[in-house]
Scaffold this active site. Sequence first.
Site, PDB file in Angstrom:
ATOM      1  N   ASP A   1       0.878  -1.437   0.128  1.00 54.46           N
ATOM      2  CA  ASP A   1       0.166  -0.308   0.681  1.00 54.46           C
ATOM      3  C   ASP A   1       0.911   1.329  -0.256  1.00 54.46           C
ATOM      4  O   ASP A   1       1.899   0.938  -0.128  1.00 54.46           O
ATOM      5  CB  ASP A   1      -0.686   0.147   0.741  1.00 54.46           C
ATOM      6  CG  ASP A   1      -1.914   0.667   1.085  1.00 54.46           C
ATOM      7  OD1 ASP A   1      -2.073   1.951  -0.178  1.00 54.46           O
ATOM      8  OD2 ASP A   1      -3.087   0.614   1.484  1.00 54.46           O
TER       9      ASP A   1
HETATM   10  C1  BGC Z   1      -5.495   3.437  -0.337  1.00 54.78           C
HETATM   11  C2  BGC Z   1      -5.325   2.139  -1.370  1.00 54.78           C
HETATM   12  C3  BGC Z   1      -4.936   3.731  -2.517  1.00 54.78           C
HETATM   13  C4  BGC Z   1      -3.598   3.449  -2.214  1.00 54.78           C
HETATM   14  C5  BGC Z   1      -3.553   4.994  -3.085  1.00 54.78           C
HETATM   15  C6  BGC Z   1      -3.738   4.228   0.156  1.00 54.78           C
HETATM   16  O1  BGC Z   1      -3.957   4.674   1.423  1.00 54.78           O
HETATM   17  O2  BGC Z   1      -5.138   2.704   1.398  1.00 54.78           O
HETATM   18  O3  BGC Z   1      -6.007   1.666  -0.661  1.00 54.78           O
HETATM   19  O4  BGC Z   1      -4.389   2.316  -3.774  1.00 54.78           O
HETATM   20  O5  BGC Z   1      -3.842   4.944  -1.324  1.00 54.78           O
HETATM   21  O6  BGC Z   1      -4.197   5.976  -3.396  1.00 54.78           O
END
Ligand code: BGC
Length: 795
Positions: A229
């Site tokens: 993530d």
């Molecule tokens: C989120 C993800 C997301 C990523 C990119 C993170 O903060 O938890 O679900 O895909 O950011 O935006």
Amino acid sequence: MTDHAPKAADLPLAERVSLLSGETFWRTRALPARGVPAVVLSDGPHGLRFQAEAGDHLGIAGSTPATCFPTAVTLASTWDDDLVADVGRAVAVEALALDVDVVLGPGINIKRHPLGGRNFEYLSEDPLLTGRLAAAMVEGIQGQGVGACVKHYAVNNQEGHRFVVDAVVEERTLREIYLAGFELAMGRQPWCVMSSYNLVNGEYAGESPHLMRRILRDEWGFEGVVMSDWGAVSDRARGVAVGLDLEMPGSGGLFDAEVLQAVADGRLDEACVTESAQRVLDLAARAPRTGGGATLPAEEHDALARRVAAEGSVLLTNDGTLPLRQDWSVALIGAFAEQPRYQGSGSSLVTPTRITTALEALRGRGTAVTYAAGYDLAVDEARPDLIEEAVRAARETDVAVVMVGLPPRYESESFDRTDLALPAAHDALVRAVAAVNPRTVVALSNGAPVLLPWKDEVAAILESYLGGQASGGGLVDVLSGDVEPGGRLAETFPARQADVAADPWFPGEPHQVDYREGLSVGYRHDGAAPLFPFGHGLGYTTMRWDDFAATQAQVVAGDDLAVEGVVTNTGDRAGSDVVQVYVRDHTGVVRRPPRELAGYAKVRLLPGESARVSIRISARAFAYFDVDADGWRTPSGAYDLEVARSSADVVATLRVRVAGDIDRAGEPADSPALATDDAVFARRLGRPVPRPRPVRPFSRQSTTGEIASTRVGALARAAMMRRLGVDQLEDEHERLMMRAMFDEMPLRAVAVFSRGALSLPTVDLLVAVLNRDVADLGRRLLMLPPAAVRRLRRR
Ligand code: BGC
């Protein structure tokens, strides 16, 4: 492996290492000289949030318009695998049009508690429903040659402290509740999996050999890329060692030196680097690269979004007022009718191609409509003048439709809700309108369960959830009866917050959350009667169920069976129904929830039409995860298969006998469901109950909020905030979410988002200063790269 990908083993080590981290916020690293393109990633389980590149350091502001489909909670309420696959297909078509290779979704974490800030983005509290719908979504997306990325692996069930919290969960609960949905989705070989921010049983999810190697790769046979993530990487070398292939977003090579050093020291096997680099190269080789240019079929997808919004709406109560008669005059009340709440805030926020409001859609049908705002969306307290105006309108019309729910600031990625109530203004409005018009229909816009204290004072309640850009149209289709509200709850609506089994332990301490409720998630909790049960939902027609029987009365462990019967539409309008089958264990071998979903089927029938439905019950439905045996086992004995309209409404009970592989378990059936007691929890964990990691001494894992308790820390935090532009976003909700995200961000993640402007050695130096550790400080200063020393001097 793909044929035309270069062989990672042929690349120099440094080049292989460079592939293990993104190039930018949304792209993997290209190697043009070797013909390796970048892979373009884009957010959005319910539509694309495509940013040509991050407009800000945290990738939140602004994106290219795309169809905003209903959010995951609405999609899941359809209980319709085919329809969910259709949405996946449509999202992939838009991905191709926008030149996106991998869609960062679906999000499939289990809704452990209705307060979870991101529940709107997740499918269900039930792993089978979650897993089946996730698999359908993956199939829909990947059938178009675009990659899906199933997230967030694993046990990411809250927003509070999400970057640093350790989810302490026993292995049986982990396997049966939190991993089972991922396991089902892996059956479709998604191109990617995203590892979550949190720790699981003491290890960051993306660094856990158990989750990453043993379960994901060895047991489930996942072959694709695991990416972190955004900002989840803690110790990069440890991640590479277990197959966390790709660090996202690109951190400007922040960790490369540490990975190379770990290889040099023999702490990290070079073969792991090669393996991960190969997976990134293979991903690049299969990426579609259409060259873009295709136009986005905006009209067609808007129509699909509208259909799904209606199909995912759940009719909770109805005294016959719905569907509305065509000649009725309508008071449409509530600011949501003009300013719809149709999606949640955070990384899933889509810039829609258009928006249809309920007011527009209702007027478009030629209905006589009086509109009154009823409340001010920006304030929680009731405004007597607005309520008075609404009551006046409701008095004069045949029916009042009141749109209430949760304003955007209540529900978002990055923070959890604090209670289950609607804003006071919304409750007061419903009561005031219902007092003057007996035909008061409430339409809810929210992403997760709420309390409805006026439930018995209104004629009908329609849970429309967050229905995407066409939600206003979908709502009017359902109110008018053009479309049947096809939804069934994919989650329990508790009568009180305290009835949620996890409540005493949610969201836990900043650094630790105990999953002491174990298997008692949602309807699996043998507790008080809910406000509305899992699986509940009404329709406009009547359905009769006949002749339900199991295909076998004797089952041998490991064999699947089916439950079959006939559903007849006995009403005079077309409609749909969802036949649910739950399994109830009577063997008494091991502690089990009262009932668990084992299969379901959605049927659509014309008036008078009958259909034979067959619901497959997989052998797994009878099995439990035996921690001592380290595998799935099936207790021998009697089970009921309950054919039901919801988890609280069983229509037929079918007895089957299973010849299993265990007659007596280590933990008896009468052991308590909740591990309130430390001794019980410790026994289930197989180790003493850990204590939360203390805030001090500070480390790379300390959050910006935590270091702000010291003077130096507060100054450093302010500087970092400026650097990342946290308070510079124009939109109020984006600012709110960004602030919450920033304050919970560990220092190492700030370094990642700063793309190296804050280097890891500087973070370590700051930590030494915060800890007033003079010896460490001296050592760190000596280790600083010359450029960093020059920068410090200039300051
Ligand atoms: C989120 C993800 C997301 C990523 C990119 C993170 O903060 O938890 O679900 O895909 O950011 O935006």
